[in-house]
Enzyme design. Structure first.
Site, short mmCIF file in Angstrom:
data_model
loop_
_atom_site.label_atom_id
_atom_site.label_comp_id
_atom_site.label_asym_id
_atom_site.label_seq_id
_atom_site.Cartn_x
_atom_site.Cartn_y
_atom_site.Cartn_z
CE1 TYR A 1 -3.75 -2.37 0.09
CE2 TYR A 1 -2.77 -3.26 2.09
CZ TYR A 1 -3.69 -3.34 1.06
OH TYR A 1 -4.56 -4.41 1.00
CG ASN B 1 -9.78 1.88 -1.56
OD1 ASN B 1 -10.36 0.79 -1.48
ND2 ASN B 1 -8.47 2.01 -1.53
CG HIS C 1 -12.94 -7.94 -2.30
ND1 HIS C 1 -12.69 -7.56 -3.60
CD2 HIS C 1 -11.92 -7.40 -1.56
CE1 HIS C 1 -11.56 -6.85 -3.64
NE2 HIS C 1 -11.09 -6.74 -2.41
CG ASP D 1 -28.26 -2.98 -2.67
OD1 ASP D 1 -27.95 -3.25 -3.84
OD2 ASP D 1 -28.79 -3.79 -1.89
CG HIS E 1 -9.55 -1.36 -5.55
ND1 HIS E 1 -10.05 -1.53 -4.29
CD2 HIS E 1 -10.58 -1.49 -6.40
CE1 HIS E 1 -11.34 -1.78 -4.38
NE2 HIS E 1 -11.70 -1.75 -5.64
CB ILE E 2 -3.86 1.49 -2.90
CG1 ILE E 2 -4.62 2.70 -2.33
CG2 ILE E 2 -2.35 1.69 -2.82
CD1 ILE E 2 -4.48 2.86 -0.82
NE ARG F 1 -6.38 -9.17 -1.05
CZ ARG F 1 -6.67 -8.75 0.18
NH1 ARG F 1 -7.56 -7.79 0.37
NH2 ARG F 1 -6.08 -9.28 1.23
O1 CA2 Z 1 -5.90 -2.00 -2.85
C1 CA2 Z 1 -6.81 -1.45 -2.23
O2 CA2 Z 1 -6.96 -0.23 -2.19
C2 CA2 Z 1 -7.78 -2.30 -1.41
O3 CA2 Z 1 -9.08 -1.72 -1.54
C3 CA2 Z 1 -7.32 -2.23 0.04
C4 CA2 Z 1 -8.11 -3.15 0.96
C5 CA2 Z 1 -8.18 -4.57 0.41
O4 CA2 Z 1 -9.03 -5.37 1.23
C6 CA2 Z 1 -8.71 -4.58 -1.01
O5 CA2 Z 1 -8.71 -5.92 -1.48
C7 CA2 Z 1 -7.84 -3.73 -1.90
C8 CA2 Z 1 -7.44 -3.22 2.34
C9 CA2 Z 1 -7.29 -1.91 3.02
C10 CA2 Z 1 -6.39 -2.11 4.21
O6 CA2 Z 1 -5.39 -1.14 4.16
C11 CA2 Z 1 -4.29 -1.30 4.94
C12 CA2 Z 1 -3.34 -0.36 4.80
C13 CA2 Z 1 -2.18 -0.46 5.53
C14 CA2 Z 1 -2.00 -1.51 6.42
C15 CA2 Z 1 -2.97 -2.46 6.55
C16 CA2 Z 1 -4.13 -2.34 5.82
#
Ligand code: CA2
Length: 152
Positions: free
Chosen positions: A26, A77, A83, A90, A103-104, A114
């Site tokens: 991330y 986001n 998922h 909705d 999504h990052i 995912r």
């Molecule tokens: O890639 C993305 O932006 C996601 O939406 C991030 C979600 C993940 O469940 C999606 O599949 C993809 C997770 C967000 C959690 O973010 C964190 C950031 C730093 C440390 C831990 C979690």
């Protein structure tokens, strides 16, 4: 009525942890950095931004409902709710505002769970795997969509 020059930025569960863990996935920028980037990008087009992050689905849904009156588009986001959440989907389709899904990470190259997004087909803009910079891309593209709607 003219459309409000205001966007809602929604970040879902766990995105408050950005910049504190898992930098390989991330990056090292924080949620505050994300919000500042979206505000700066929107401001270049004369738009304001209302930002919400929550670890509670209902809080996100209430913010999306409220945006119906105050905003002309949503950058979201949804985090892991992407998922799993039919109720979030909705809410987005219910308010009928243009949506940009961000999504990052590149979710399509990660675990199979995912790969599916409940939000994807209610969003007009999709930016996946561009890191935090993807929020700026999504904001620019969403504002183009809004501008196109108000012309037509
Ligand atoms: O890639 C993305 O932006 C996601 O939406 C991030 C979600 C993940 O469940 C999606 O599949 C993809 C997770 C967000 C959690 O973010 C964190 C950031 C730093 C440390 C831990 C979690």
């Amino acid at each position: 009525m003219t459309a409000p020059r205001r966007l809602l930025l929604v970040n879902g569960p766990n995105l408050n942890l950005l910049g504190t863990r898992e930098p390989a996935i991330y990056g090292s920028q924080t949620l505050a950095d994300v919000e500042a980037l979206v505000r700066e990008t929107a401001a270049a087009h004369g738009f304001e931004v209302e930002a919400v992050q929550s670890n509670h689905e209902g809080v996100l849904i209430d913010a999306i409902h409220a945006a119906r009156e105050t905003c002309s588009g949503i950058v979201i986001n949804p985090g892991g709710l992407t998922h799993t959440s039919i109720v979030l989907r909705d809410a987005l389709s219910g308010v009928a505002l243009p949506v940009a899904e961000v999504h990052i990470s590149n979710v399509l190259e990660r675990e199979a769970f995912r790969h599916h997004s409940y939000v994807a087909d209610v969003a007009l803009v999709h930016v996946i795997g561009e890191g935090v910079a993807g929020y700026a891309t999504a904001t620019d593209r969403l504002i183009q969509v809004i501008a196109g709607q108000s012309e037509g």
